[in-house]
Write a protein that holds these residues in place. Structure first.
Motif, PDB file in Angstrom:
ATOM      1  N   GLU A 501       0.758  -1.331   0.181  1.00  0.00           N
ATOM      2  CA  GLU A 501       0.057  -0.035   0.104  1.00  0.00           C
ATOM      3  C   GLU A 501       0.973   1.327   0.036  1.00  0.00           C
ATOM      4  N   ARG A 503       2.778   2.385   2.334  1.00  0.00           N
ATOM      5  CA  ARG A 503       2.701   3.235   3.750  1.00  0.00           C
ATOM      6  C   ARG A 503       3.647   2.556   4.668  1.00  0.00           C
ATOM      7  N   ARG A 528     -12.725   4.948  14.963  1.00  0.00           N
ATOM      8  CA  ARG A 528     -12.958   5.114  13.540  1.00  0.00           C
ATOM      9  C   ARG A 528     -14.438   5.894  13.492  1.00  0.00           C
ATOM     10  N   SER A 551      -2.932   8.261  11.060  1.00  0.00           N
ATOM     11  CA  SER A 551      -3.029   8.567   9.615  1.00  0.00           C
ATOM     12  C   SER A 551      -1.697   8.299   9.290  1.00  0.00           C
ATOM     13  N   LYS A 552      -1.694   7.572   8.004  1.00  0.00           N
ATOM     14  CA  LYS A 552      -0.248   7.173   7.252  1.00  0.00           C
ATOM     15  C   LYS A 552       0.384   8.334   6.673  1.00  0.00           C
ATOM     16  N   ASP A 553      -0.273   9.540   6.519  1.00  0.00           N
ATOM     17  CA  ASP A 553       0.134  10.656   5.904  1.00  0.00           C
ATOM     18  C   ASP A 553       0.800  11.696   6.872  1.00  0.00           C
ATOM     19  N   ARG A 585      -6.592  18.477   9.245  1.00  0.00           N
ATOM     20  CA  ARG A 585      -6.946  18.769   7.912  1.00  0.00           C
ATOM     21  C   ARG A 585      -6.328  20.031   7.454  1.00  0.00           C
ATOM     22  N   ARG A 590      -4.948  16.834   2.194  1.00  0.00           N
ATOM     23  CA  ARG A 590      -4.974  15.594   1.530  1.00  0.00           C
ATOM     24  C   ARG A 590      -4.526  14.114   2.401  1.00  0.00           C
ATOM     25  N   ALA A 591      -4.235  14.583   3.820  1.00  0.00           N
ATOM     26  CA  ALA A 591      -4.005  13.436   4.395  1.00  0.00           C
ATOM     27  C   ALA A 591      -5.326  12.415   4.654  1.00  0.00           C
ATOM     28  N   GLU A 592      -5.008  11.225   4.487  1.00  0.00           N
ATOM     29  CA  GLU A 592      -5.890  10.296   4.891  1.00  0.00           C
ATOM     30  C   GLU A 592      -5.920   9.841   6.278  1.00  0.00           C
ATOM     31  N   ASP A 594      -7.586   7.673   9.476  1.00  0.00           N
ATOM     32  CA  ASP A 594      -8.151   6.511   9.850  1.00  0.00           C
ATOM     33  C   ASP A 594      -8.738   6.459  11.072  1.00  0.00           C
TER      34      ASP A 594
END
Length: 730
Positions: A501, A503, A528, A551-553, A585, A590-592, A594
């Motif tokens: 993925e 990440r 979540r 968040s992975k970002d 945010r 653009r951060a995903e 979770d």
């Protein structure tokens, strides 16, 4: 020369190359300005016992020796070729060497990879020819080679004597400096010297293995600017330091440009401090200043080791005794506590005003009887509490300072010290302010193999190296490497999924990795949805909680406003979640995201960091230090190569400057250090078991008297398929 115990598992192939029975000098010349001339002069003048084959198509004789037009036409079978021709000719000549059966080639020319561009390709072509024809390469861009016990002197250096100090130096000027210093010293001699140059083939680890096996070398000494394969060097160093001392001076921090900035550990790795820690872990004696190289090499070569770090100081001057005591303490050595029997024997021979508490101050007792210093040395050397003896003062200069008639007594004292050095296994190290003028008594000591120094600081550095080596040899036997950890299939799959993925592991995944291998991780809940947040509030009740974004970002959660602390109750959790999401945010639209991670607040304690980095030179390395947001500012950290022994882990905890905080400061209880040691060992084993783990940061880990709590965990995943971790050239 005393025999040195131990052996290396594989015999180095460099013996034939560095101790050849025949040598071809390609580019030999009668022009005194050419390297081919100097090499011929060095071989002839030093009386090289083998065959010399000058190669020059334009000459029949060079310096009285028959010359040959090409390598192919040589009548004999030399093992080594010295190539003195321009860089462009080298690949073809290397191929010729291989076809002629020559095993090794010393390449003097520059103009290879160090120049970039076409030089890089030229070096690659040279290595293609070397590998195709079975020729080992020293260099290119090397200052040369000598092996004085075999009368091989390709540098044509004058006034260097055969001895037991082996040298590998990336700086030709550093070799020249050491040679001049040895000439002034009068007693230091060399066994083998090699300038590794670009290390396109043979590297530091290869040369160190050879010096470890060489019967004429008692101490291997290296000046290093950059390692090509640091991990292999550490492996060889562990083998060699079990047999004989290894001294390294590492200049600069040339790995700095390679360090990653994706984690605290990555930002600190690749440093000079890391290199020093890893070398010492392998038993290497690291010197910090260039003027320490030869004194430490001489002292270790002569004395090899001390049983420990307890030093007895004998002085004929109170001021210098105080200076010596200060330097010993700063170096981590201790003044030995002399036994009552020892002190009584000293009182029996010294004036009443003498101090028999270490440091021993003879207080004028030796002014008319300088040989009494030898008696004092013998008395303290017999004390079981003493590991080494340090004589400080003016021995050797009594006949100069007081009366010429004292020379005979000084010489008797020198003979008694020589006899003592043969009768005891405890090192005797001598500082005398008269060392620079080399009076007879000091010359006698030096000739008999006792190290004599003109600097208290140099003498203390030698005592430190002897004590550290003695401790290392004892501990290396007591603390074997920990057993390997078997990777769990479900965790291997977790890494594979994250890599697929693109990440890193999410925080709760990283903590799962830790938890499943026995590391204590607080209970936590990933929320979540609204329902999961309500459930988390019910689960923890009135317990104060911490909430963090998942968040992975978003790598650095605090920077993004993604952390809230001391939260109690459902309403507070809802509000904290909304603020975290809004802040994150705004930080990265653009951060995903979770969800959020909810866990109880850790108990009060000391914040530390535990990290792992896969260094491009040294492979997997573990870091430990004081944690929190200031770790990169304070840089109070320790490094060890993975896998660790239990001693490695304990020494990391003891090494940091803030260790007093761990011992309990301002009335706070001491932390559970053994739990911390277990944590370091387990993290080391995890990193060893999962090569897909590229970096790891546990920061902070809260340590207290009851154990520890891993508050935050970050695992960066290797983006490429994990392999055997080959390090690129430095």
């Amino acid at each position: 020369m005393n025999p040195i115990e131990g052996h290396l598992p594989v015999r180095s192939p460099l013996h034939d190359i560095l101790a050849p029975t025949g040598i071809a000098v390609v580019g030999a010349s009668s022009d005194p300005t050419k390297r081919g001339y100097k090499a011929m002069v060095g071989l002839i003048k030093d009386g090289f016992r083998g065959d010399i084959y000058p190669v020059n198509p334009k000459a029949d004789m060079i310096l009285g020796i028959k010359a040959w037009p090409s390598i192919a036409e040589l009548p004999g079978q030399p093992e080594l070729a010295l190539i003195c021709t321009p860089a462009a000719s080298v690949p073809g000549l290397v191929a010729e060497c291989g076809r002629r059966g020559i095993k090794g080639a010393v390449i003097l020319a520059s103009g290879f990879a160090e120049t970039g561009g076409e030089g890089v390709e030229l070096e690659r072509e040279m290595m293609r020819q070397a590998e195709a024809h079975g020729v080992r390469i020293i260099g290119p861009n090397t200052s040369g080679v000598f092996n004085l016990h075999h009368r091989l002197n390709l540098l044509a250096l004058d006034n260097v004597k055969p001895g037991d100090v082996g040298i590998v130096s990336q700086s030709g000027n550093m070799l020249l400096s050491l040679a001049l210093e040895a000439q002034h010293n009068g007693q230091v001699g060399f066994s083998t010297y090699v300038g590794p140059g670009n290390q396109s083939d043979i590297g530091f680890n290869d040369y160190l293995r050879y010096l470890g096996e060489d019967e004429y070398t008692r101490v291997a000494t290296l000046y290093v600017e950059g390692f090509r394969d640091g991990r292999k060097f550490l492996e060889v160093a562990r083998d060699v330091t079990a047999m004989k001392p290894v001294v390294v001076y590492k200049s600069g921090s040339t790995e700095a440009g390679q360090k990653a900035a994706s984690s605290h550990t990555g930002a600190l790795a690749g440093s000079y401090a890391m290199t020093v820690d890893l070398l010492r872990q392998a038993g290497v004696s690291v010197v910090q200043h260039s003027d320490e190289i030869l004194p430490v090499a001489e002292g270790l070569g002569l004395l090899q080791k001390a049983r420990g770090k307890r030093v007895a100081v004998i002085s004929d001057g109170g001021g210098q005794a105080t200076i010596a005591s200060d330097r010993l303490a700063e170096a981590g050595l201790t003044l030995a506590e002399l036994g009552e029997e020892t002190r009584q024997k000293l009182r029996d021979v010294l004036f009443p005003q003498a101090s028999t508490v270490n440091p021993v101050d003879v207080a004028g007792s030796t002014d008319a009887n300088p040989s009494l210093l030898a008696t004092c040395m013998e008395i303290v050397a017999a004390d079981d509490n003493v590991d080494s003896v340090f004589l400080v003062g003016m021995f050797g200069g009594y006949s100069i300072r007081f009366a010429e008639s004292l020379l005979g007594d000084e010489m008797r004292g020198a003979e008694a010290m020589v006899d003592l050095s043969k009768a005891t296994d405890k090192p005797l190290v001598i500082y005398s302010l008269y060392t620079p003028i080399k009076p007879p008594a000091l010359r006698r000591l030096h000739e008999a193999g006792l190290p004599i120094y003109a600097s208290i600081e140099h003498a203390v550095r030698v005592l430190t190296a002897l004590g550290e080596r003695g401790d290392y040899l004892q501990l290396a036997e007591s603390f074997p490497r920990e057993p390997a950890l078997a990777p769990k299939p479900e965790l291997v799959e977790l890494f594979a999924r994250a890599r697929h993925e693109g990440r890193d592991l999410l925080e709760y995944e990283a903590k799962r990795l830790l938890r499943e291998h026995g590391i204590e991780v607080p209970r936590e809940v990933v929320a979540r949805s609204e329902a999961e947040l309500v459930a988390a509030a019910a689960t923890f009740g009135d317990t104060p909680l911490a909430m963090k974004v998942v968040s992975k970002d978003i790598l650095h959660k605090s920077d993004a406003g993604g952390v809230k602390l001391n939260l109690v109750g459902e309403a507070t959790l809802r509000r904290a979640r909304d603020e975290i999401l809004a802040s994150c945010r705004a930080y990265d639209a653009r951060a995903e995201i979770d969800g959020v991670l909810v866990a109880p607040m850790a108990k009060k304690g000391v914040e530390v960091i535990v990290g792992v980095i896969r260094d491009p030179i040294f492979g997997p390395v573990l870091m430990f230090g004081l944690g929190g947001i200031f770790v990169e500012i304070l840089e109070d950290v320790a490094f060890r190569a993975i896998p660790l022994s239990r001693h490695d882990a304990r020494s990391m905890v003891q090494q940091i400057k803030a260790r007093k905080v761990l011992d309990g400061a301002r009335g706070e209880p001491a932390v559970d250090k053994e739990a911390l040691v277990e944590l370091l060992l387990t993290v080391s084993r995890i990193a060893d078991a999962y090569p897909e783990l590229s970096e790891l940061d546990l920061n902070p880990v809260i340590v207290n008297a009851d154990g520890y709590a891993v508050v935050d965990a970050r695992v960066i995943v290797e983006r490429e398929a994990a392999n055997a971790a080959k390090e690129p050239a430095a």
